[in-house]
Design a protein around this motif. Structure first.
Motif, PDB file in Angstrom:
ATOM      1  N   CYS A   1       0.926  -1.155  -0.033  1.00  0.00           N
ATOM      2  CA  CYS A   1      -0.015   0.023   0.027  1.00  0.00           C
ATOM      3  C   CYS A   1       0.845   1.214  -0.063  1.00  0.00           C
ATOM      4  O   CYS A   1       1.509   1.354   0.998  1.00  0.00           O
ATOM      5  CB  CYS A   1      -0.943  -0.091   1.250  1.00  0.00           C
ATOM      6  SG  CYS A   1      -1.880   1.479   1.511  1.00  0.00           S
ATOM      7  N   ASN A   2       0.518   2.246  -0.950  1.00  0.00           N
ATOM      8  CA  ASN A   2       1.567   3.385  -0.978  1.00  0.00           C
ATOM      9  C   ASN A   2       0.421   4.403  -0.605  1.00  0.00           C
ATOM     10  O   ASN A   2       0.081   5.096  -1.000  1.00  0.00           O
ATOM     11  CB  ASN A   2       1.767   3.830  -2.391  1.00  0.00           C
ATOM     12  CG  ASN A   2       2.707   4.850  -2.610  1.00  0.00           C
ATOM     13  OD1 ASN A   2       2.966   5.576  -1.705  1.00  0.00           O
ATOM     14  ND2 ASN A   2       3.266   4.972  -3.803  1.00  0.00           N
ATOM     15  N   GLU A   3       0.712   4.457   1.086  1.00  0.00           N
ATOM     16  CA  GLU A   3      -0.022   5.644   2.003  1.00  0.00           C
ATOM     17  C   GLU A   3       0.213   6.964   1.408  1.00  0.00           C
ATOM     18  O   GLU A   3      -0.702   7.949   1.303  1.00  0.00           O
ATOM     19  CB  GLU A   3       0.322   5.431   3.104  1.00  0.00           C
ATOM     20  CG  GLU A   3      -0.256   3.670   3.737  1.00  0.00           C
ATOM     21  CD  GLU A   3      -0.003   3.593   5.153  1.00  0.00           C
ATOM     22  OE1 GLU A   3       1.026   4.569   5.849  1.00  0.00           O
ATOM     23  OE2 GLU A   3      -0.208   3.039   5.738  1.00  0.00           O
ATOM     24  N   SER A   4       1.225   7.398   0.995  1.00  0.00           N
ATOM     25  CA  SER A   4       1.714   8.851   0.661  1.00  0.00           C
ATOM     26  C   SER A   4       1.157   9.049  -0.398  1.00  0.00           C
ATOM     27  O   SER A   4       0.634  10.255  -0.792  1.00  0.00           O
ATOM     28  CB  SER A   4       3.153   9.099   0.490  1.00  0.00           C
ATOM     29  OG  SER A   4       3.741   7.955  -0.465  1.00  0.00           O
ATOM     30  N   GLU A  47     -12.850   5.597  -2.384  1.00  0.00           N
ATOM     31  CA  GLU A  47     -12.523   3.942  -2.500  1.00  0.00           C
ATOM     32  C   GLU A  47     -11.428   3.803  -3.897  1.00  0.00           C
ATOM     33  O   GLU A  47     -10.570   3.099  -3.662  1.00  0.00           O
ATOM     34  CB  GLU A  47     -13.626   3.281  -2.623  1.00  0.00           C
ATOM     35  CG  GLU A  47     -13.684   1.872  -2.804  1.00  0.00           C
ATOM     36  CD  GLU A  47     -14.977   1.052  -2.816  1.00  0.00           C
ATOM     37  OE1 GLU A  47     -14.946  -0.168  -2.862  1.00  0.00           O
ATOM     38  OE2 GLU A  47     -15.856   1.571  -2.844  1.00  0.00           O
ATOM     39  N   ARG A  48     -11.812   4.420  -4.894  1.00  0.00           N
ATOM     40  CA  ARG A  48     -11.012   4.496  -6.019  1.00  0.00           C
ATOM     41  C   ARG A  48      -9.713   4.794  -5.640  1.00  0.00           C
ATOM     42  O   ARG A  48      -8.758   4.049  -6.338  1.00  0.00           O
ATOM     43  CB  ARG A  48     -11.747   5.161  -7.361  1.00  0.00           C
ATOM     44  CG  ARG A  48     -11.240   4.999  -8.805  1.00  0.00           C
ATOM     45  CD  ARG A  48     -12.001   6.191  -9.507  1.00  0.00           C
ATOM     46  NE  ARG A  48     -12.533   7.288  -9.250  1.00  0.00           N
ATOM     47  CZ  ARG A  48     -13.598   7.613  -8.946  1.00  0.00           C
ATOM     48  NH1 ARG A  48     -14.650   6.760  -8.795  1.00  0.00           N
ATOM     49  NH2 ARG A  48     -13.644   8.872  -8.577  1.00  0.00           N
ATOM     50  N   GLU A  49      -9.546   6.083  -5.277  1.00  0.00           N
ATOM     51  CA  GLU A  49      -8.135   6.444  -4.956  1.00  0.00           C
ATOM     52  C   GLU A  49      -7.386   5.533  -4.119  1.00  0.00           C
ATOM     53  O   GLU A  49      -6.181   5.403  -4.130  1.00  0.00           O
ATOM     54  CB  GLU A  49      -8.059   7.885  -4.341  1.00  0.00           C
ATOM     55  CG  GLU A  49      -8.881   8.945  -5.454  1.00  0.00           C
ATOM     56  CD  GLU A  49      -7.916   8.990  -6.842  1.00  0.00           C
ATOM     57  OE1 GLU A  49      -6.955   8.787  -6.909  1.00  0.00           O
ATOM     58  OE2 GLU A  49      -8.898   9.478  -7.573  1.00  0.00           O
ATOM     59  N   ALA A  50      -8.015   5.107  -2.838  1.00  0.00           N
ATOM     60  CA  ALA A  50      -7.280   4.075  -2.195  1.00  0.00           C
ATOM     61  C   ALA A  50      -6.848   2.890  -3.049  1.00  0.00           C
ATOM     62  O   ALA A  50      -5.895   2.487  -2.718  1.00  0.00           O
ATOM     63  CB  ALA A  50      -8.187   3.699  -1.082  1.00  0.00           C
ATOM     64  N   ASN A  51      -7.688   2.352  -3.675  1.00  0.00           N
ATOM     65  CA  ASN A  51      -7.498   1.092  -4.658  1.00  0.00           C
ATOM     66  C   ASN A  51      -6.290   1.352  -5.683  1.00  0.00           C
ATOM     67  O   ASN A  51      -5.590   0.636  -5.780  1.00  0.00           O
ATOM     68  CB  ASN A  51      -8.662   0.708  -5.390  1.00  0.00           C
ATOM     69  CG  ASN A  51      -9.592   0.154  -4.218  1.00  0.00           C
ATOM     70  OD1 ASN A  51      -9.290  -0.428  -3.280  1.00  0.00           O
ATOM     71  ND2 ASN A  51     -11.080   0.007  -4.794  1.00  0.00           N
ATOM     72  N   SER A  52      -6.101   2.490  -5.927  1.00  0.00           N
ATOM     73  CA  SER A  52      -5.268   2.888  -7.240  1.00  0.00           C
ATOM     74  C   SER A  52      -3.899   3.071  -6.535  1.00  0.00           C
ATOM     75  O   SER A  52      -3.066   2.944  -7.164  1.00  0.00           O
ATOM     76  CB  SER A  52      -5.757   4.329  -7.899  1.00  0.00           C
ATOM     77  OG  SER A  52      -5.510   5.306  -7.053  1.00  0.00           O
ATOM     78  N   ALA A  53      -3.938   3.433  -5.432  1.00  0.00           N
ATOM     79  CA  ALA A  53      -2.518   3.388  -4.192  1.00  0.00           C
ATOM     80  C   ALA A  53      -2.518   1.857  -3.817  1.00  0.00           C
ATOM     81  O   ALA A  53      -1.456   1.980  -2.985  1.00  0.00           O
ATOM     82  CB  ALA A  53      -2.687   4.402  -3.311  1.00  0.00           C
ATOM     83  N   SER A  54      -3.076   0.992  -4.413  1.00  0.00           N
ATOM     84  CA  SER A  54      -2.956  -0.422  -3.857  1.00  0.00           C
ATOM     85  C   SER A  54      -3.231  -0.524  -2.300  1.00  0.00           C
ATOM     86  O   SER A  54      -2.579  -1.244  -1.587  1.00  0.00           O
ATOM     87  CB  SER A  54      -1.494  -1.006  -4.131  1.00  0.00           C
ATOM     88  OG  SER A  54      -1.289  -0.898  -5.708  1.00  0.00           O
TER      89      SER A  54
END
Length: 120
Positions: A1-4, A47-54
């Motif tokens: 997960c790329n939190e930044s 949700e989409r942005e969280a998923n795109s950042a894995s």
């Protein structure tokens, strides 16, 4: 997960939601039916942005961001607390006496039937 990366992308969802909420009178911000579509778009965006950042969704960082948006727009929305009152005495007495009388009647019936068991 790329939190930044996720934290970089989530503010765009907040900005979009803020633009949509400008269309709603601020006095109606506590009425969900006035902006449910905007909120749904905001939720899907996060949700989409969280998923795109894995990242999975929801996650603590996304929840923190969403909570911040809630504080910004819905901090004045409080639910009215229900004030419970006892029913009037007549109703209360009836509600108490009916089960007591039924219990007494059932006990009387059981005792009467047990004394007449030789006939049955």
């Amino acid at each position: 997960c790329n939190e930044s990366l996720m934290l970089e992308k989530l503010p765009a969802c907040g900005k979009s939601f803020e633009e949509m909420m400008k269309k709603v009178d601020s006095k109606k911000w506590c009425n969900l039916t006035e902006f449910i579509m905007y909120y749904d778009n905001f939720t899907q965006c996060t949700e989409r942005e969280a998923n795109s950042a894995s990242c999975f969704w929801p996650n603590p960082l996304a929840e923190g961001f969403i909570t911040g948006i809630h504080k910004q727009f819905f901090s004045n929305c409080t639910s009215d607390k229900v004030h419970w009152e006892d029913p009037p005495d007549e109703i209360l007495i009836t509600l108490i006496l009916i089960p007591v009388m039924l219990t007494c009647a059932m006990i009387t019936l059981v005792v009467w039937c047990s004394k007449r068991s030789d006939i049955l």
